[in-house]
Design a protein around this motif. Structure first.
Motif, mmCIF file in Angstrom:
data_model
loop_
_atom_site.group_PDB
_atom_site.id
_atom_site.type_symbol
_atom_site.label_atom_id
_atom_site.label_comp_id
_atom_site.label_asym_id
_atom_site.label_seq_id
_atom_site.Cartn_x
_atom_site.Cartn_y
_atom_site.Cartn_z
ATOM 1 N N SER A 35 70.047 146.418 32.642
ATOM 2 C CA SER A 35 69.681 147.600 33.417
ATOM 3 C C SER A 35 70.741 147.836 34.491
ATOM 4 N N LEU A 36 70.734 149.025 35.089
ATOM 5 C CA LEU A 36 71.707 149.327 36.142
ATOM 6 C C LEU A 36 71.528 148.394 37.344
ATOM 7 N N GLU A 37 70.275 148.062 37.649
ATOM 8 C CA GLU A 37 70.021 147.158 38.770
ATOM 9 C C GLU A 37 70.543 145.758 38.460
ATOM 10 N N ALA A 38 70.357 145.302 37.219
ATOM 11 C CA ALA A 38 70.871 143.989 36.822
ATOM 12 C C ALA A 38 72.399 143.970 36.867
ATOM 13 N N GLN A 39 73.019 145.075 36.475
ATOM 14 C CA GLN A 39 74.483 145.180 36.564
ATOM 15 C C GLN A 39 74.937 145.060 38.013
ATOM 16 N N ARG A 40 74.244 145.766 38.899
ATOM 17 C CA ARG A 40 74.627 145.745 40.321
ATOM 18 C C ARG A 40 74.554 144.331 40.887
ATOM 19 N N LEU A 41 73.486 143.613 40.567
ATOM 20 C CA LEU A 41 73.325 142.248 41.076
ATOM 21 C C LEU A 41 74.388 141.318 40.509
ATOM 22 N N LYS A 42 74.714 141.484 39.231
ATOM 23 C CA LYS A 42 75.750 140.642 38.613
ATOM 24 C C LYS A 42 77.112 140.906 39.247
ATOM 25 N N ILE A 43 77.435 142.163 39.482
ATOM 26 C CA ILE A 43 78.718 142.514 40.090
ATOM 27 C C ILE A 43 78.805 141.963 41.506
ATOM 28 N N GLN A 44 77.713 142.045 42.262
ATOM 29 C CA GLN A 44 77.686 141.471 43.609
ATOM 30 C C GLN A 44 77.948 139.968 43.560
ATOM 31 N N LEU A 45 77.393 139.312 42.557
ATOM 32 C CA LEU A 45 77.600 137.875 42.395
ATOM 33 C C LEU A 45 79.062 137.562 42.120
ATOM 34 N N VAL A 46 79.697 138.350 41.260
ATOM 35 C CA VAL A 46 81.107 138.132 40.931
ATOM 36 C C VAL A 46 81.984 138.355 42.159
ATOM 37 N N VAL A 47 81.691 139.417 42.916
ATOM 38 C CA VAL A 47 82.456 139.699 44.140
ATOM 39 C C VAL A 47 82.351 138.523 45.105
ATOM 40 N N HIS A 48 81.136 138.032 45.309
ATOM 41 C CA HIS A 48 80.923 136.895 46.215
ATOM 42 C C HIS A 48 81.684 135.668 45.727
ATOM 43 N N LEU A 49 81.618 135.420 44.430
ATOM 44 C CA LEU A 49 82.279 134.252 43.844
ATOM 45 C C LEU A 49 83.791 134.309 44.064
ATOM 46 N N VAL A 50 84.394 135.446 43.729
ATOM 47 C CA VAL A 50 85.846 135.599 43.873
ATOM 48 C C VAL A 50 86.251 135.530 45.342
ATOM 49 N N ASN A 51 85.494 136.195 46.212
ATOM 50 C CA ASN A 51 85.845 136.199 47.636
ATOM 51 C C ASN A 51 85.787 134.802 48.245
ATOM 52 N N GLU A 52 84.808 134.004 47.847
ATOM 53 C CA GLU A 52 84.696 132.646 48.370
ATOM 54 C C GLU A 52 85.890 131.804 47.969
ATOM 55 N N HIS A 53 86.323 131.931 46.728
ATOM 56 C CA HIS A 53 87.476 131.131 46.277
ATOM 57 C C HIS A 53 88.778 131.660 46.855
ATOM 58 N N MET A 54 88.886 132.987 47.053
ATOM 59 C CA MET A 54 90.090 133.531 47.673
ATOM 60 C C MET A 54 90.173 133.137 49.143
ATOM 61 N N LYS A 55 89.036 132.986 49.801
ATOM 62 C CA LYS A 55 89.007 132.509 51.186
ATOM 63 C C LYS A 55 89.581 131.090 51.259
ATOM 64 N N LYS A 56 89.191 130.266 50.303
ATOM 65 C CA LYS A 56 89.693 128.884 50.232
ATOM 66 C C LYS A 56 91.199 128.863 49.970
ATOM 67 N N ILE A 57 91.646 129.706 49.039
ATOM 68 C CA ILE A 57 93.075 129.769 48.706
ATOM 69 C C ILE A 57 93.886 130.254 49.910
ATOM 70 N N ALA A 58 93.400 131.278 50.587
ATOM 71 C CA ALA A 58 94.098 131.829 51.759
ATOM 72 C C ALA A 58 94.247 130.764 52.843
ATOM 73 N N LYS A 59 93.205 129.986 53.034
ATOM 74 C CA LYS A 59 93.252 128.929 54.049
ATOM 75 C C LYS A 59 94.313 127.897 53.699
ATOM 76 N N GLU A 60 94.381 127.510 52.446
ATOM 77 C CA GLU A 60 95.391 126.541 51.997
ATOM 78 C C GLU A 60 96.796 127.088 52.169
ATOM 79 N N LEU A 61 96.954 128.404 51.992
ATOM 80 C CA LEU A 61 98.278 129.019 52.084
ATOM 81 C C LEU A 61 98.645 129.426 53.508
ATOM 82 N N GLY A 62 97.707 129.254 54.442
ATOM 83 C CA GLY A 62 97.979 129.610 55.831
ATOM 84 C C GLY A 62 97.955 131.099 56.097
ATOM 85 N N ILE A 63 97.219 131.847 55.280
ATOM 86 C CA ILE A 63 97.094 133.296 55.473
ATOM 87 C C ILE A 63 95.856 133.561 56.332
ATOM 88 N N ASP A 64 96.066 133.995 57.556
ATOM 89 C CA ASP A 64 94.968 134.190 58.497
ATOM 90 C C ASP A 64 94.458 135.633 58.431
#
Length: 409
Positions: free
Chosen positions: A318-347
């Motif tokens: 459903s459209l609502e299920a799609q929205r929740l899945k996309i939000q999950l993917v965004v959160h997942l990618v952002n959390e790992h990019m936050k970790k990568i940025a910290k390792e690379l010294g990108i503030d």
């Protein structure tokens, strides 16, 4: 056997539990086995509703019972006057005079339902949040209550709860849209419109857009992640977004193999499909080698042209299920990019949206025209793009004005 005449009743909508344990009271019409629900603008607890049905009530409950019975009687009269009943005919005849139009809560619920039917579930969610916030500030809000003083008081109250100016801007703009509809429908007088110059001015959110420099993007591109890890996937998705016109994660998840046309990907933004149907020009993105590699590494097998490239969305969702899945993917990618940025010294906040910002500012600072950037981003006007780029240019201003003193070198 299905009935030939519509059955009309008032019922609590138990699908929508609210924080205050109140339920919206809906006008329910049943016709030939089909049911449709319409907002009345009223609400009550289940206990009070039961009391209203079982015994004589007084005070506020009696007033509520009389009001809802009035809605039911007028709906019945409306149905009786129709030569042939259909839901469309009933809605056209009944709602120009119905109670919900005087209630902001009812207007919000009707508009949210309309947005959901149009597939705009994200916008519907935003309007629903605005409705909840306004109702907390003033229960049973009517359009006649919306004045300059009311809006200023709401803004002060909202900010005092620790909320941001950006959020109050979103909520008030949603309310403004409904006020305009109310004026068009004759529910409010245009002279009572409370928004605008020398009235209430919607605040502008202080959303400072931060883009990465080319050097910082290079650090991310060359980041060595463990093969097959979430870090690697997040890095590849971030670079994919950066190289593909800064498309957002929803559009990434909805890409299909039929969108690949030779050396390009051509697609229409999910955000603008509904609002700009007359403009069917797709956004075209060049398939660079890194884009191709990301599709081959993280994409699904192209079983048929309608297959989604990436494995997050299923056709039966459903459209609502799609929205929740996309939000999950965004959160997942952002959390790992936050970790990568910290390792690379990108503030800086290295999010998927930062990739979009970076795409725009790198092109702008490289001398690419605003017209090209606007088309690539999928903006509806150059004004939108100019406002979008305005937050990126402080660093460029400093860099370029340094040239004025180059004789000191």
């Amino acid at each position: 056997m299905k009935q030939a005449l519509p059955i009309i009743s008032i019922v609590p909508d138990k699908r929508r539990t609210k924080d205050n344990n109140l339920y919206p009271l809906k006008l329910r019409i049943t016709y030939k086995g089909e049911r449709k629900y319409y907002s009345t603008g009223y609400e009550t607890s289940l206990e009070d509703w039961k009391a209203m049905q079982e015994r004589q009530v007084r005070g506020k409950l009696k007033s509520l019972l009389n009001s809802t019975n009035d809605v039911k009687i007028r709906a019945q009269h409306c149905c009786d006057t129709l030569s042939f009943f259909s839901y469309h005919a009933f809605e056209a005849a009944f709602f120009p005079k119905s109670v919900p139009t005087t209630s902001v809560l009812g207007a919000f619920e009707e508009y949210v339902d309309r947005l959901k039917k149009n597939g705009q579930v994200g916008t519907a969610s935003s309007y629903q949040c605005a409705c909840v916030s306004l109702h907390k500030f003033k229960p049973n809000l009517k359009f006649r209550h919306i004045t300059v003083e009311f809006l200023k008081s709401y803004e002060q109250w909202f900010l005092s709860q620790g909320n941001s100016i950006t959020t109050v801007s979103i909520y008030v703009r949603a309310l403004r849209a409904l006020v305009r509809i109310a004026i068009e429908d004759g529910i409010m007088d245009n002279l009572d419109y409370p928004f605008g110059k020398r009235k209430y001015v919607v605040p502008i959110g202080r959303n400072i857009k931060k883009a990465l420099t080319v050097e910082e993007i290079g650090l991310i591109y060359n980041y060595e992640a463990e093969a097959g890890s979430m870090d690697e996937m997040s890095r590849d998705y971030w670079i994919f977004i950066y190289l593909c016109n800064g498309l957002n994660m929803k559009d990434l998840c909805l890409l299909k193999y039929k969108d690949i046309q030779g050396d390009f990907i051509a697609f229409q933004r999910a955000k603008t499909i509904v609002s700009r149907r007359s403009n069917s020009e797709p956004i075209r993105m060049a398939i660079k080698e890194d884009v191709k590699n990301t599709i081959e590494k993280w994409g699904q097998k192209p079983i048929h042209p309608d297959s989604y490239i990436f494995p997050w969305i299923k056709s039966e969702m459903s459209l609502e299920a799609q929205r929740l899945k996309i939000q999950l993917v965004v959160h997942l990618v952002n959390e790992h990019m936050k970790k990568i940025a910290k390792e690379l010294g990108i503030d800086k906040p290295v999010t998927t949206y930062c990739a979009r910002h970076s795409f725009a500012t790198v092109l702008k600072n490289s001398g690419v025209s605003t017209e090209f950037i606007s088309e690539a981003l999928g903006h509806s006007s150059l004004k939108t793009t100019k406002n979008y780029l305005a937050g990126f240019e402080n660093e460029a201003i400093h860099k370029n004005t340094d040239l004025l003193l180059q004789f000191k070198k």
